[in-house]
Scaffold this motif. Structure first.
Motif, PDB file in Angstrom:
ATOM      1  N   LYS A 101       0.837  -1.209   0.000  1.00 26.29           N
ATOM      2  CA  LYS A 101       0.000   0.000   0.000  1.00 26.29           C
ATOM      3  C   LYS A 101       0.870   1.257   0.000  1.00 26.29           C
ATOM      4  O   LYS A 101       0.596   2.208  -0.744  1.00 26.29           O
ATOM      5  CB  LYS A 101      -0.929  -0.003   1.213  1.00 26.29           C
ATOM      6  CG  LYS A 101      -2.068  -0.996   1.112  1.00 26.29           C
ATOM      7  CD  LYS A 101      -2.955  -0.930   2.340  1.00 26.29           C
ATOM      8  CE  LYS A 101      -4.144  -1.861   2.224  1.00 26.29           C
ATOM      9  NZ  LYS A 101      -5.026  -1.825   3.416  1.00 26.29           N
ATOM     10  N   THR A 102       1.911   1.252   0.811  1.00 29.74           N
ATOM     11  CA  THR A 102       2.829   2.393   0.843  1.00 29.74           C
ATOM     12  C   THR A 102       3.532   2.550  -0.499  1.00 29.74           C
ATOM     13  O   THR A 102       3.679   3.664  -1.017  1.00 29.74           O
ATOM     14  CB  THR A 102       3.863   2.206   1.955  1.00 29.74           C
ATOM     15  OG1 THR A 102       3.207   2.108   3.220  1.00 29.74           O
ATOM     16  CG2 THR A 102       4.841   3.373   1.994  1.00 29.74           C
ATOM     17  N   ALA A 103       3.968   1.434  -1.090  1.00 31.14           N
ATOM     18  CA  ALA A 103       4.643   1.476  -2.386  1.00 31.14           C
ATOM     19  C   ALA A 103       3.726   2.029  -3.468  1.00 31.14           C
ATOM     20  O   ALA A 103       4.164   2.790  -4.339  1.00 31.14           O
ATOM     21  CB  ALA A 103       5.129   0.082  -2.763  1.00 31.14           C
ATOM     22  N   LEU A 104       2.447   1.674  -3.430  1.00 35.11           N
ATOM     23  CA  LEU A 104       1.500   2.164  -4.427  1.00 35.11           C
ATOM     24  C   LEU A 104       1.274   3.667  -4.288  1.00 35.11           C
ATOM     25  O   LEU A 104       1.188   4.395  -5.289  1.00 35.11           O
ATOM     26  CB  LEU A 104       0.177   1.413  -4.301  1.00 35.11           C
ATOM     27  CG  LEU A 104       0.207  -0.056  -4.736  1.00 35.11           C
ATOM     28  CD1 LEU A 104      -1.095  -0.757  -4.360  1.00 35.11           C
ATOM     29  CD2 LEU A 104       0.457  -0.167  -6.228  1.00 35.11           C
ATOM     30  N   VAL A 105       1.175   4.153  -3.070  1.00 33.59           N
ATOM     31  CA  VAL A 105       1.031   5.601  -2.841  1.00 33.59           C
ATOM     32  C   VAL A 105       2.250   6.332  -3.385  1.00 33.59           C
ATOM     33  O   VAL A 105       2.130   7.370  -4.057  1.00 33.59           O
ATOM     34  CB  VAL A 105       0.829   5.897  -1.342  1.00 33.59           C
ATOM     35  CG1 VAL A 105       0.916   7.404  -1.074  1.00 33.59           C
ATOM     36  CG2 VAL A 105      -0.516   5.365  -0.873  1.00 33.59           C
ATOM     37  N   ASP A 106       3.430   5.799  -3.105  1.00 32.36           N
ATOM     38  CA  ASP A 106       4.664   6.411  -3.611  1.00 32.36           C
ATOM     39  C   ASP A 106       4.708   6.385  -5.135  1.00 32.36           C
ATOM     40  O   ASP A 106       5.156   7.350  -5.766  1.00 32.36           O
ATOM     41  CB  ASP A 106       5.892   5.682  -3.048  1.00 32.36           C
ATOM     42  CG  ASP A 106       6.073   5.909  -1.557  1.00 32.36           C
ATOM     43  OD1 ASP A 106       5.425   6.834  -1.017  1.00 32.36           O
ATOM     44  OD2 ASP A 106       6.856   5.171  -0.927  1.00 32.36           O
ATOM     45  N   TYR A 107       4.252   5.287  -5.729  1.00 29.33           N
ATOM     46  CA  TYR A 107       4.270   5.194  -7.191  1.00 29.33           C
ATOM     47  C   TYR A 107       3.344   6.225  -7.817  1.00 29.33           C
ATOM     48  O   TYR A 107       3.704   6.872  -8.807  1.00 29.33           O
ATOM     49  CB  TYR A 107       3.867   3.790  -7.641  1.00 29.33           C
ATOM     50  CG  TYR A 107       3.741   3.696  -9.144  1.00 29.33           C
ATOM     51  CD1 TYR A 107       4.870   3.578  -9.947  1.00 29.33           C
ATOM     52  CD2 TYR A 107       2.497   3.776  -9.769  1.00 29.33           C
ATOM     53  CE1 TYR A 107       4.771   3.541 -11.328  1.00 29.33           C
ATOM     54  CE2 TYR A 107       2.385   3.733 -11.146  1.00 29.33           C
ATOM     55  CZ  TYR A 107       3.527   3.619 -11.916  1.00 29.33           C
ATOM     56  OH  TYR A 107       3.422   3.591 -13.288  1.00 29.33           O
ATOM     57  N   LEU A 108       2.165   6.386  -7.263  1.00 32.02           N
ATOM     58  CA  LEU A 108       1.197   7.336  -7.817  1.00 32.02           C
ATOM     59  C   LEU A 108       1.701   8.767  -7.741  1.00 32.02           C
ATOM     60  O   LEU A 108       1.257   9.623  -8.520  1.00 32.02           O
ATOM     61  CB  LEU A 108      -0.140   7.212  -7.085  1.00 32.02           C
ATOM     62  CG  LEU A 108      -0.911   5.904  -7.330  1.00 32.02           C
ATOM     63  CD1 LEU A 108      -2.094   5.796  -6.378  1.00 32.02           C
ATOM     64  CD2 LEU A 108      -1.375   5.830  -8.781  1.00 32.02           C
ATOM     65  N   ALA A 109       2.624   9.026  -6.820  1.00 24.99           N
ATOM     66  CA  ALA A 109       3.160  10.382  -6.662  1.00 24.99           C
ATOM     67  C   ALA A 109       4.415  10.626  -7.480  1.00 24.99           C
ATOM     68  O   ALA A 109       4.991  11.720  -7.433  1.00 24.99           O
ATOM     69  CB  ALA A 109       3.457  10.646  -5.183  1.00 24.99           C
ATOM     70  N   LEU A 110       4.867   9.618  -8.241  1.00 30.99           N
ATOM     71  CA  LEU A 110       6.091   9.771  -9.017  1.00 30.99           C
ATOM     72  C   LEU A 110       5.956  10.873 -10.075  1.00 30.99           C
ATOM     73  O   LEU A 110       4.935  10.980 -10.760  1.00 30.99           O
ATOM     74  CB  LEU A 110       6.440   8.463  -9.738  1.00 30.99           C
ATOM     75  CG  LEU A 110       7.193   7.396  -8.948  1.00 30.99           C
ATOM     76  CD1 LEU A 110       7.357   6.147  -9.806  1.00 30.99           C
ATOM     77  CD2 LEU A 110       8.540   7.896  -8.478  1.00 30.99           C
ATOM     78  N   ALA A 111       7.006  11.665 -10.197  1.00 33.22           N
ATOM     79  CA  ALA A 111       7.026  12.677 -11.257  1.00 33.22           C
ATOM     80  C   ALA A 111       7.051  11.994 -12.615  1.00 33.22           C
ATOM     81  O   ALA A 111       7.743  10.996 -12.810  1.00 33.22           O
ATOM     82  CB  ALA A 111       8.259  13.569 -11.092  1.00 33.22           C
ATOM     83  N   GLY A 112       6.307  12.515 -13.550  1.00 36.39           N
ATOM     84  CA  GLY A 112       6.256  11.922 -14.880  1.00 36.39           C
ATOM     85  C   GLY A 112       5.216  10.839 -15.030  1.00 36.39           C
ATOM     86  O   GLY A 112       5.024  10.313 -16.134  1.00 36.39           O
ATOM     87  N   GLY A 113       4.550  10.491 -13.944  1.00 34.91           N
ATOM     88  CA  GLY A 113       3.489   9.500 -14.027  1.00 34.91           C
ATOM     89  C   GLY A 113       2.185  10.137 -14.466  1.00 34.91           C
ATOM     90  O   GLY A 113       2.095  11.354 -14.672  1.00 34.91           O
ATOM     91  N   ASN A 114       1.161   9.319 -14.604  1.00 33.31           N
ATOM     92  CA  ASN A 114      -0.136   9.856 -15.010  1.00 33.31           C
ATOM     93  C   ASN A 114      -1.167   9.781 -13.892  1.00 33.31           C
ATOM     94  O   ASN A 114      -2.365   9.929 -14.136  1.00 33.31           O
ATOM     95  CB  ASN A 114      -0.654   9.117 -16.251  1.00 33.31           C
ATOM     96  CG  ASN A 114      -0.794   7.614 -16.016  1.00 33.31           C
ATOM     97  OD1 ASN A 114      -0.625   7.128 -14.903  1.00 33.31           O
ATOM     98  ND2 ASN A 114      -1.111   6.882 -17.073  1.00 33.31           N
ATOM     99  N   GLY A 115      -0.686   9.520 -12.662  1.00 37.75           N
ATOM    100  CA  GLY A 115      -1.597   9.472 -11.525  1.00 37.75           C
ATOM    101  C   GLY A 115      -2.500   8.259 -11.512  1.00 37.75           C
ATOM    102  O   GLY A 115      -3.519   8.241 -10.821  1.00 37.75           O
ATOM    103  N   SER A 116      -2.139   7.231 -12.259  1.00 29.75           N
ATOM    104  CA  SER A 116      -2.960   6.029 -12.336  1.00 29.75           C
ATOM    105  C   SER A 116      -2.074   4.798 -12.223  1.00 29.75           C
ATOM    106  O   SER A 116      -0.845   4.886 -12.280  1.00 29.75           O
ATOM    107  CB  SER A 116      -3.740   5.990 -13.650  1.00 29.75           C
ATOM    108  OG  SER A 116      -4.606   4.878 -13.682  1.00 29.75           O
ATOM    109  N   LEU A 117      -2.727   3.645 -12.059  1.00 26.90           N
ATOM    110  CA  LEU A 117      -2.005   2.383 -11.976  1.00 26.90           C
ATOM    111  C   LEU A 117      -2.108   1.652 -13.303  1.00 26.90           C
ATOM    112  O   LEU A 117      -3.189   1.593 -13.903  1.00 26.90           O
ATOM    113  CB  LEU A 117      -2.608   1.495 -10.872  1.00 26.90           C
ATOM    114  CG  LEU A 117      -2.475   1.998  -9.441  1.00 26.90           C
ATOM    115  CD1 LEU A 117      -3.252   1.085  -8.504  1.00 26.90           C
ATOM    116  CD2 LEU A 117      -1.011   2.072  -9.029  1.00 26.90           C
TER     117      LEU A 117
END
Length: 251
Positions: free
Chosen positions: A57-73
C-alpha cells in the motif's frame, strides 16, 4: 590367603509398564504442544501477509506520486494492459495478463526493495514458459520486451500483485480480484482500477485465519466457505486450498 573376587551388580532394566507410562506421558505432551506450535506458525504466516500488504500500500502511494506518471495504476490483468512494441501489443490479453505483474512495476521504479516472498500459499517463485520476461518502462508508462515479441512467460501460479478494471457485477469470491465488498455491502466503482495481492494455492485454514485477521469478526466468513466481504476474498476451498485475493487500493 583367600582372594575375594569383585561382585558384579546387574542394574535392573525398566519394566514394560514403566515404558508404557513414559510413552503415554510423551504422547499427551505432544498432543498438547503440537497444535499450539502449528497455530504459532500459522499466525506468523498471517502477520507476514499483513505486513506485506502494508508495504505494498505504501509502495502504491509512492508510485502514484512519481514525477512523470499519469496518476494512475497500469493494468496488469484483463484488457487494457499498457504495452510498447508491435509484437507485444498485438499479443492476446491472456498472454499479456500471464506475463505482467504490478509488483514488477513497483520494483522497476524503486518503490519495492525486493521481490515478494510469502510463506503462505504456493512456494513457487519463478515463472513458467520460455522467452524473455516483460519489463516496465516508466518513461513510456508501458511494459516492453527486448527484443519485441509476444510474451510466453506465465506468472499465474506465483504470489504477486496485480491491477485490473473493477467488475462490480461479480461477487468477490468469483471476481479474481476485480471486486471487493469492503464494508460488506458496497461494490467497487465500475470505472476504477483495483490493485490486489494474489496468494495462489493457499491452505484453507490459512485463508480463513487471514480473513479473520484482516476482515474482522463481523465480515469474516464461516470456515470452509467462500469469503465475499471485507479485504480478503476467496472461493470455497477445493481439496483443502484456494486462491486468495487481498485488496490493496482502487483509484
Amino acid at each position: 590367603m583367600k582372594k575375594h573376587l569383585p561382585k558384579y551388580h546387574h542394574s535392573q532394566g525398566y519394566s514394560l509398564l514403566e515404558l508404557v507410562l513414559v510413552l503415554a506421558i510423551v504422547a499427551v505432551l505432544v498432543g498438547l504442544l503440537l497444535p499450539k506450535g502449528f497455530d504459532a506458525l500459522r499466525n506468523a504466516r498471517v502477520q507476514q501477509v499483513v505486513r506485506t500488504v502494508d508495504t505494498l500500500k505504501t509502495a502504491l502511494v509512492d508510485y502514484l506520486a512519481l514525477a512523470g506518471g499519469n496518476g494512475s495504476l497500469p493494468r496488469t490483468e484483463g484488457m487494457g494492459i499498457p504495452t510498447s512494441g508491435a509484437a507485444l501489443t498485438g499479443a492476446t490479453d491472456i498472454a499479456k495478463s500471464n506475463a505482467a505483474r504490478l509488483d514488477t512495476v513497483l520494483l522497476a521504479t524503486g518503490r519495492l526493495e525486493r521481490p515478494l516472498s510469502l510463506r503462505m500459499g504456493t512456494q513457487t517463485y519463478m515463472s513458467t514458459g520460455t522467452g524473455n520476461e516483460l519489463t516496465w518502462n516508466q518513461a513510456v508508462l508501458a511494459f516492453v520486451m527486448t527484443p519485441d515479441a509476444a510474451p510466453q512467460r506465465d506468472w499465474s501460479a506465483v504470489t504477486r500483485a496485480e491491477a485490473r478494471m473493477a467488475n462490480p457485477s461479480l461477487v468477490p469470491s468469483a471476481a479474481l480480484g476485480a471486486n471487493f465488498l469492503l464494508d460488506g455491502f458496497t461494490n467497487l466503482n465500475a470505472n476504477s482500477i483495483v490493485a490486489y495481492l494474489v496468494i495462489p494455492s493457499c491452505p484453507a485454514r490459512d485463508a480463513y485465519e487471514l480473513a479473520m485477521a484482516m476482515n474482522g469478526a463481523q465480515l469474516a466468513p464461516l470456515e470452509g466457505t467462500a469469503s465475499d466481504t471485507g479485504l480478503v476474498a476467496y472461493a470455497a476451498p477445493t481439496n483443502g486450498v484456494t486462491d486468495v485475493y487481498v485488496y490493496l487500493t482502487s483509484i
